[in-house]
Design an enzyme around this catalytic site. Structure first.
Site, PDB file in Angstrom:
ATOM      1  N   LYS A 122       2.978 -14.505   6.964  1.00 24.76           N
ATOM      2  CA  LYS A 122       3.954 -14.104   6.025  1.00 24.76           C
ATOM      3  C   LYS A 122       4.535 -15.064   5.729  1.00 24.76           C
ATOM      4  O   LYS A 122       5.597 -15.443   6.850  1.00 24.76           O
ATOM      5  CB  LYS A 122       4.413 -12.806   6.074  1.00 24.76           C
ATOM      6  CG  LYS A 122       5.002 -12.241   4.594  1.00 24.76           C
ATOM      7  CD  LYS A 122       5.258 -10.565   4.829  1.00 24.76           C
ATOM      8  CE  LYS A 122       5.211 -10.255   3.599  1.00 24.76           C
ATOM      9  NZ  LYS A 122       5.765  -8.900   3.505  1.00 24.76           N
TER      10      LYS A 122
ATOM     11  N   TRP B 175       2.007 -13.572   1.283  1.00 25.21           N
ATOM     12  CA  TRP B 175       0.658 -13.758   2.693  1.00 25.21           C
ATOM     13  C   TRP B 175      -0.163 -14.736   2.465  1.00 25.21           C
ATOM     14  O   TRP B 175      -0.294 -15.090   1.209  1.00 25.21           O
ATOM     15  CB  TRP B 175      -0.117 -12.415   2.446  1.00 25.21           C
ATOM     16  CG  TRP B 175       0.724 -11.174   2.784  1.00 25.21           C
ATOM     17  CD1 TRP B 175       0.808 -10.057   2.031  1.00 25.21           C
ATOM     18  CD2 TRP B 175       0.933 -10.541   4.110  1.00 25.21           C
ATOM     19  NE1 TRP B 175       1.388  -9.171   2.430  1.00 25.21           N
ATOM     20  CE2 TRP B 175       1.752  -9.458   3.832  1.00 25.21           C
ATOM     21  CE3 TRP B 175       1.089 -11.354   5.229  1.00 25.21           C
ATOM     22  CZ2 TRP B 175       2.016  -8.496   5.093  1.00 25.21           C
ATOM     23  CZ3 TRP B 175       1.477 -10.574   6.259  1.00 25.21           C
ATOM     24  CH2 TRP B 175       2.151  -9.153   6.135  1.00 25.21           C
TER      25      TRP B 175
ATOM     26  N   GLU C  54       0.989  -1.116   0.029  1.00 23.00           N
ATOM     27  CA  GLU C  54       0.085  -0.048  -0.169  1.00 23.00           C
ATOM     28  C   GLU C  54       0.831   1.239   0.003  1.00 23.00           C
ATOM     29  O   GLU C  54       0.316   2.275  -0.301  1.00 23.00           O
ATOM     30  CB  GLU C  54      -1.074   0.041   1.324  1.00 23.00           C
ATOM     31  CG  GLU C  54      -2.082  -0.924   1.298  1.00 23.00           C
ATOM     32  CD  GLU C  54      -1.790  -2.320   1.790  1.00 23.00           C
ATOM     33  OE1 GLU C  54      -0.423  -2.663   1.688  1.00 23.00           O
ATOM     34  OE2 GLU C  54      -2.607  -3.124   2.117  1.00 23.00           O
TER      35      GLU C  54
HETATM   36  P1  AMP Z   1       3.603  -6.403   1.545  1.00 17.05           P
HETATM   37  O1  AMP Z   1       2.404  -5.921   1.453  1.00 17.05           O
HETATM   38  O2  AMP Z   1       3.637  -7.849   1.158  1.00 17.05           O
HETATM   39  O3  AMP Z   1       4.858  -6.013   0.900  1.00 17.05           O
HETATM   40  O4  AMP Z   1       3.922  -6.619   3.318  1.00 17.05           O
HETATM   41  C1  AMP Z   1       4.274  -5.598   3.990  1.00 17.05           C
HETATM   42  C2  AMP Z   1       4.130  -5.968   5.566  1.00 17.05           C
HETATM   43  O5  AMP Z   1       5.331  -6.734   5.767  1.00 17.05           O
HETATM   44  C3  AMP Z   1       4.244  -4.958   6.580  1.00 17.05           C
HETATM   45  O6  AMP Z   1       3.158  -4.299   6.867  1.00 17.05           O
HETATM   46  C4  AMP Z   1       4.877  -5.688   7.529  1.00 17.05           C
HETATM   47  O7  AMP Z   1       3.764  -6.438   8.336  1.00 17.05           O
HETATM   48  C5  AMP Z   1       5.874  -6.616   7.163  1.00 17.05           C
HETATM   49  N1  AMP Z   1       7.161  -6.249   7.146  1.00 17.05           N
HETATM   50  C6  AMP Z   1       7.747  -5.536   5.844  1.00 17.05           C
HETATM   51  N2  AMP Z   1       8.970  -5.059   6.123  1.00 17.05           N
HETATM   52  C7  AMP Z   1       8.997  -5.420   7.521  1.00 17.05           C
HETATM   53  C8  AMP Z   1      10.444  -5.243   8.362  1.00 17.05           C
HETATM   54  N3  AMP Z   1      11.290  -4.761   7.848  1.00 17.05           N
HETATM   55  N4  AMP Z   1      10.112  -5.735   9.641  1.00 17.05           N
HETATM   56  C9  AMP Z   1       9.084  -6.197   9.859  1.00 17.05           C
HETATM   57  N5  AMP Z   1       8.036  -6.445   9.174  1.00 17.05           N
HETATM   58  C10 AMP Z   1       8.145  -6.114   7.991  1.00 17.05           C
END
Ligand code: AMP
Length: 548
Positions: A445, A450, A335
């Protein structure tokens, strides 16, 4: 006094922030710099520019018009890079299709995004064959292949990419248009059911490119990127534009290496042969690479890796540092385009010892310029940045999706109160570093992808022996998390049903295309009761405490 708004001179050019202007500078600064695809193709930025024009001509010839959606299903390739530019530069919308979706999710995204043309790698033809009868808007299919001739398929193919490029002119007058024109769209698999589409404008992608430049290139840190680096993505290009880094590296005129399908041997070969110095990936990939016997034979001390998508653990960080890899964390989400934070060092930390530096590298990071990041408690009040108070991460920035495609209700929830709600929980320390500690969104995840725990609960609950079920993400060294199910059996089935029977039942939903295979829990335990909150909801926080 009121603000003094600037009235433009009639003849002044109203410069739009559009993707075509990202491509200008490298053609002046480093036109002979290389773009490499596996061990197959190598060409210069001059050729990249020519091929982008040829692709636009080819797409125009088959009827692509401004506003049309053109989808791509490919491994990470030079062709994908060409699509990143040609499609939005024409004024069409690039839909980057997630190749790991289940057939049901795949056809939903194709129809929902109203794809008119699909450019598909021949490896994915069987995936499209399985859903072709349900196409609602698709008019043409173009096949991309490294093979001498594309394989047989029951789909009607309207052209082969390289042939179309060969047959097209190398000049295309890419128009100027409003910077708020939609440039890209893709889908994120959220908490319930069907994937949700996010979308980004030219202005947002250009500003995000500058955001990346400031977050990754501006600071004297242990980790910084510049035009002398050699870039190779290890986060798929369908996943949030490979975090936007191909746009940054193109703007800087950096040498770029595209690995195609991720195969450890090819990846190692390219890192060595092409002298790759910067990549980005989820922790699962770096774990796989450093655990592979091949990695031990090579000197990886010139390789910088940005880790995102999940938290970087201290153990993995230390292990990678021991092998010479320079890594740091970054954070963002589909997002948010995605960049929000980078775990850059502050000047006084540069001479810290390794252990203290590991702690910084594993923090979620500092917000990059033009990202405002706050923590809210459940009542929507800001929580102090004291290193212990936790709250939901909410953000503002010019490059956040304005909502979910054709879903005003979920868009409003995402943007409640004028802040984009990430669904992540964390704290901010007194130095300003964010640390994500938990998630309120009910998703797991695994390997960077996801799976909805609610959806898995719904599937398992359909087994005749199941009375109650809860699914949580269990920490897993290799995959980050794996789904773990707790099941309360109906009285009459106790002692008569096995865990395996229920897991096999889940496989039926994989066969029907409802969930991807990686969604099936690899562990399921029978319990007498499942922890509940005071209002009777499944208490996942408590369950996570019980099964750490
Ligand atoms: P996505 O939309 O598939 O890119 O996933 C995003 C989500 O991944 C975020 O809202 C977090 O829950 C998790 N996420 C991404 N980067 C990190 C990070 N460096 N540390 C912990 N969680 C992360």
């Amino acid at each position: 006094m009121s603000i003094r708004k600037i009235e433009p001179t009639d003849s002044a050019f109203n410069y739009p922030l559009i993707i075509k202007n990202i491509l200008r500078t490298p053609l002046i600064y480093s036109p002979d710099q290389e773009i490499v695809y596996r061990d197959k193709i190598r060409y210069t930025y001059r050729t990249l520019e020519e091929r982008i024009a040829k692709l636009a001509n080819a797409l125009e010839k088959i009827g692509v018009k401004q506003g049309d959606t053109v989808a791509v299903m490919d491994w990470d390739s030079h062709r994908y890079l060409e699509c990143f530019f040609a499609i939005p530069m024409m004024g069409a919308v690039l839909h980057t299709i997630n190749i790991r979706l289940s057939p049901e999710q795949l056809i939903y995204t194709i129809n929902h995004a109203e794809d008119k043309v699909i450019l598909v790698n021949s490896d994915f033809l069987p995936m499209l064959e399985a859903v072709k009868d349900q196409f609602e808007t698709v008019k043409q299919i173009i096949v991309l292949t490294d093979l001498d001739s594309p394989p047989e398929t029951s789909l009607t193919i309207d052209g082969e990419y390289e042939q179309l490029i060969k047959d097209s002119g190398d000049a295309y007058d890419f128009p100027n248009f409003d910077e708020n024109t939609m440039a890209t769209t893709f889908y994120t698999t959220g908490t319930t059911g069907l994937p949700k589409g996010v979308f980004f404008s030219h202005r947002q992608l250009v500003l995000h490119t500058y955001g990346l430049m400031s977050g990754l290139c501006a600071y004297k840190s242990m980790f910084s990127v510049n035009s002398e680096d050699v870039y190779m993505p290890l986060t798929p290009m369908f996943h949030v534009h490979a975090w936007g880094v191909p746009y940054l590296c193109t703007m800087m005129g950096t040498k770029q290496v595209y690995p195609g399908r991720y195969e450890p041997e090819m990846i190692m070969k390219l890192i060595m042969k092409e002298k790759v110095t910067v990549s980005h990936c989820v922790p699962t990939i770096i774990h796989m690479i450093i655990s592979s016997p091949a990695a031990k034979q090579f000197d990886l001390s010139n390789w910088k890796v940005i880790i995102g998508g999940s938290a970087l653990s201290k153990g993995l960080c230390r292990q990678a540092l021991e092998q010479g890899i320079n890594l740091t964390s970054a954070y963002g989400m589909s997002e948010t385009c995605p960049l929000l934070t980078v775990a850059n060092f502050k000047p006084h930390m540069l001479d810290w010892d390794i252990e203290k530096q590991v702690a910084i590298r594993c923090k979620t990071g500092l917000p990059v310029p033009n990202v405002i990041l706050e923590l809210f408690d459940p009542e929507g009040n800001p929580v102090p940045h004291d290193g212990k108070s936790t709250g939901e991460v909410v953000v503002r920035s010019p490059w956040l999706t304005q909502g979910y495609l054709k879903d005003p209700e979920k868009s409003e929830t995402l943007w409640e109160g004028g802040w984009l709600h990430t669904g992540d929980i964390g704290y901010i320390d007194t130095e300003g570093y964010l640390q994500i500690t938990d998630r309120i969104k009910d998703v797991i995840k695994t390997g960077g992808e996801w799976i909805s725990s609610l959806e898995l609960e719904d599937i398992i609950s359909q087994h005749k022996a199941v009375s109650e079920v809860a699914v949580i993400g269990m920490p897993d060294e290799k995959w980050g998390e794996r789904p773990f199910a707790l099941v309360v059996l109906k009285e009459e089935f106790k002692g008569k049903t096995t865990e395996e029977e229920i897991l096999n039942f889940c496989m039926k939903f994989v066969e029907e295309g409802k969930i991807p295979k990686y969604g099936v829990p690899n562990k399921l335990t029978f319990v007498e009761t499942i922890a509940k909150t005071s209002v009777g909801k499944i208490n996942k926080k408590e369950i996570r405490k019980q099964y750490p």
